[in-house]
Motif scaffolding. Sequence first.
Motif, PDB file in Angstrom:
ATOM      1  N   ARG A 188      48.471  45.641  30.513  1.00 32.16           N
ATOM      2  CA  ARG A 188      49.841  45.480  31.003  1.00 32.16           C
ATOM      3  C   ARG A 188      49.943  44.481  32.150  1.00 32.16           C
ATOM      4  O   ARG A 188      50.976  43.857  32.352  1.00 32.16           O
ATOM      5  N   GLU A 189      48.863  44.316  32.889  1.00 36.48           N
ATOM      6  CA  GLU A 189      48.861  43.377  34.015  1.00 36.48           C
ATOM      7  C   GLU A 189      48.456  41.967  33.585  1.00 36.48           C
ATOM      8  O   GLU A 189      48.334  41.073  34.426  1.00 36.48           O
ATOM      9  N   GLY A 190      48.224  41.781  32.310  1.00 36.79           N
ATOM     10  CA  GLY A 190      47.817  40.465  31.821  1.00 36.79           C
ATOM     11  C   GLY A 190      46.342  40.189  31.998  1.00 36.79           C
ATOM     12  O   GLY A 190      45.908  39.033  31.917  1.00 36.79           O
ATOM     13  N   ASP A 243      63.243  34.263  30.717  1.00 32.55           N
ATOM     14  CA  ASP A 243      63.771  33.102  30.014  1.00 32.55           C
ATOM     15  C   ASP A 243      62.768  32.501  29.024  1.00 32.55           C
ATOM     16  O   ASP A 243      63.136  31.651  28.202  1.00 32.55           O
ATOM     17  N   ILE A 244      61.519  32.953  29.081  1.00 31.97           N
ATOM     18  CA  ILE A 244      60.466  32.358  28.248  1.00 31.97           C
ATOM     19  C   ILE A 244      60.048  33.261  27.101  1.00 31.97           C
ATOM     20  O   ILE A 244      59.632  32.779  26.035  1.00 31.97           O
ATOM     21  N   GLN A 287      51.468  35.727  32.529  1.00 32.08           N
ATOM     22  CA  GLN A 287      52.547  35.898  33.514  1.00 32.08           C
ATOM     23  C   GLN A 287      53.705  34.947  33.242  1.00 32.08           C
ATOM     24  O   GLN A 287      54.885  35.334  33.365  1.00 32.08           O
ATOM     25  N   PHE A 288      53.413  33.716  32.870  1.00 32.97           N
ATOM     26  CA  PHE A 288      54.481  32.766  32.562  1.00 32.97           C
ATOM     27  C   PHE A 288      55.269  33.225  31.334  1.00 32.97           C
ATOM     28  O   PHE A 288      56.514  33.184  31.324  1.00 32.97           O
ATOM     29  N   ILE A 289      54.571  33.650  30.314  1.00 31.17           N
ATOM     30  CA  ILE A 289      55.230  34.041  29.063  1.00 31.17           C
ATOM     31  C   ILE A 289      56.108  35.273  29.247  1.00 31.17           C
ATOM     32  O   ILE A 289      57.113  35.454  28.534  1.00 31.17           O
ATOM     33  N   LEU A 340      42.839  31.956  34.114  1.00 39.65           N
ATOM     34  CA  LEU A 340      43.718  31.048  33.374  1.00 39.65           C
ATOM     35  C   LEU A 340      44.532  31.818  32.332  1.00 39.65           C
ATOM     36  O   LEU A 340      45.708  31.504  32.097  1.00 39.65           O
ATOM     37  N   ILE A 341      43.915  32.806  31.691  1.00 40.28           N
ATOM     38  CA  ILE A 341      44.662  33.640  30.740  1.00 40.28           C
ATOM     39  C   ILE A 341      45.779  34.384  31.460  1.00 40.28           C
ATOM     40  O   ILE A 341      46.924  34.450  30.961  1.00 40.28           O
TER      41      ILE A 341
END
Length: 834
Positions: free
Chosen positions: A155-157, A555-556, A549-551, A543-544
Amino acid sequence: MTDDIRGTLPLLRELALNLRWSWSHGADEIWRELEPELWERTRNPWAVLQAVSGQRLEQMLADSIFRRRVREIADGAREALRAPAWFTQAHDAASLAGVAYFSMEFMLSEGLPIYAGGLGNVAGDQLKAASDLGIPVIGVGLLYQQGYFRQVIDREGVQQSLHPYNDPDQLPLTAVTSADGANWRVQLAFPAGPLWLRAWQAQVGRLRLYLLDSNDTANYPAYRGITSELYGGGPELRLQQEIALGIGGWRLLVALGIEPEVCHLNEGHAAFAILERARTCMRRMESPFGAALAMTRPGNLFTTHTAVPAGFDRFAPELIEQYLASYARDDLGLTQQELLGLGRAEARDAGEPFNMAYLALRGSGAVNGVSRLHGEVSRRIFLPLFPRWPVREVPIGHVTNGVHAAGWDSPEADALWTRACGKERWREARDSTEELISRVADSEIWQTRAAGRRALVEYARERLAWQLGASGARGDPVEVASRVLSADALTLGFARRFATYKRPNLLLHDRERLARLLTDARRPVQLIIAGKAHPADEPGQALIREWVQFIRRDDIRAHAIFLSDYDMLLCERLVQGVDVWINTPRRPWEACGTSGMKVLVNGGLNLSELDGWWAEAYSSEVGWAIGDGRAHDDDPAWDAGEARELYELLEREVIPEFYARDERGIPAAWVARMRRSMGRLTPRFSANRSVREYLETYYLPAAQAYRARSRNRGALTARITESLRALDLGWPSLGFGAASVESREGEHHFTVQVRLGALDPQAIRVELFAEPREDDEPCRRTMTRLEHSSPSSFETYAASVPASRPANDYTARIIPEHSDIAVPLEAPYILWQR
């Protein structure tokens, strides 16, 4: 149960146990009918046959139409495997008795998860292509109980690593058995007692792949886990695995009565096979190690995939002594220092570790990189083994990798190619592909592309739903996943191992600029990301997290997804569906890279750094490129500039071209680019081409050289070893005397005196050498020995060259001369005039 029904089940087993199904899909409907849900999830016939209920199987076998279809498919498969193949039609079958292909990993199917990434991809695709072409190759590898790790994103990526067990009975394998039915085992001497390796066999079309497994109850408990994980553990486990692969693998072949003429090392992991092959020769010929290595060396080929010296496996001398001292002493007749010297640049440097790539090079008759650029890089990497030699003359060639197109094409792409080029297009040599593809209508190419994208979006939503459910995300996973992606939007793909040198976050350099691209309602763009970072690679895992987080931004999230656990099945769907494949490695750290090659057959286009294969494939007519074709190391300012270049290409060229539609709704310029990419690049970067190149450039010459050195109980080898001994003893006494040059009549006339010492004049070549100008080849002019023209201790040599270059561009040098010795690979001596 009737005989007809009883006879159908073995046919199903035969079909399911031959991995030809991973690229020949004639039986797909059979498996889909037996277990629809499992088939769609795994595309693994053996898993289907293992899992189908007895009741369902009996029901299907009771259907005479189903039984007839199975018989017809099985008969067709047998006929295809018996049919004459390209190799026997283009070459004398006796010209090559066999190639043993050693690799740490093989990517053949998700049903046999013994791969991590690119190295296994190359190995698996080359086996498949060799089967199609009928080249007699035998694969040798390891069967890992847990394979490479499986990835979960929490859940935290954060990446979590799982290691599910590979039960051999659940894999498309059969145990290798002796004539009396006992399971075959190979024994090696290890410090705590014998290591027993079980042997398994996978059928890959016409070919066999043998796999060794240490999980034998007779083993010392710690040894049972030697083949537990691929690329797991520390140096000691890696050394144990490489001993099992190289020594155990060659020992298995000998025990089975298999005598390949060529041993192909796919990376240095299997280099110990060189030692075991020499040991086998020692016993057969009753010769010492040096003579046995000289006899077998021409039959060994080393393919390096490493772009930086740090990528080679190195082991502490103490570890080599612990595991191999008795083997070296008792089996090879070598001292510990002699063994270590085979894996060092400086044999007497006690502090230098043992380098597997150095052993591979010193025991091979040929060495190659995996792209044109990587060949250049490798020559620089291995220069320490050839002191004073010009880097261009370091004896490393290249064969650019290719992919097995039939294993990566979508059903729609396969149908298009079949209509255009015929069913045999990847099983023969053909030069007409571009012309044949040029005849395909724009509408057909575009429909094929649209179908691939639509199938990818459906699969990505389904896989994302599984992923969301497993991570405990809020909401109904299926409903949430249904809101992401569009079947009509320009689809970008980026999937690979997450490592800093691959720069997977170059697209994230300006997040807001990327967000504007993805959320443009008029010209929508969507992005599918996948990839693993090694469990020990914290920067790669970070990096993953950045991407996840961006995805997850509000809006993404509808326009970009990260699909976890990048495996072969996901890779297939991605390369079949994306419109553009993006690759952003730091040049020249990508030795070749094959991911972008896989999209070619499906009409996907590449936007990539000018590195690896793309450095030789790129032209503005077939795709897009970033970078200036030079190396810039780890330079943040340069990375920022290339990120801007990437955004600009997307904004100004890629996106406008995709959405510039004609009256038929077809992007004509885009389709024209697709057509050129498919027609020009697909055959050029196919495993069909690369394996034929290996055969004709390396395998056939290697087999011929090995036979020549083996003939007459190694008579030629004896002469060669004597010549090498004479060079070794006599080279220190070699020297230059006086030299002169006279320029007249448009030529420079050089003379030089040479002190031969104990060396025969026929054992050396005296040359004039000049460095190349720009991209030209260096100038090498052999100097002629003049009779009785100098004092008794010297010989005079002379040569003339055009005066188009200054005389001081040229330097005299001496190198070994022998028609049957590979110079400088086997004899790296060189002396320059001062």
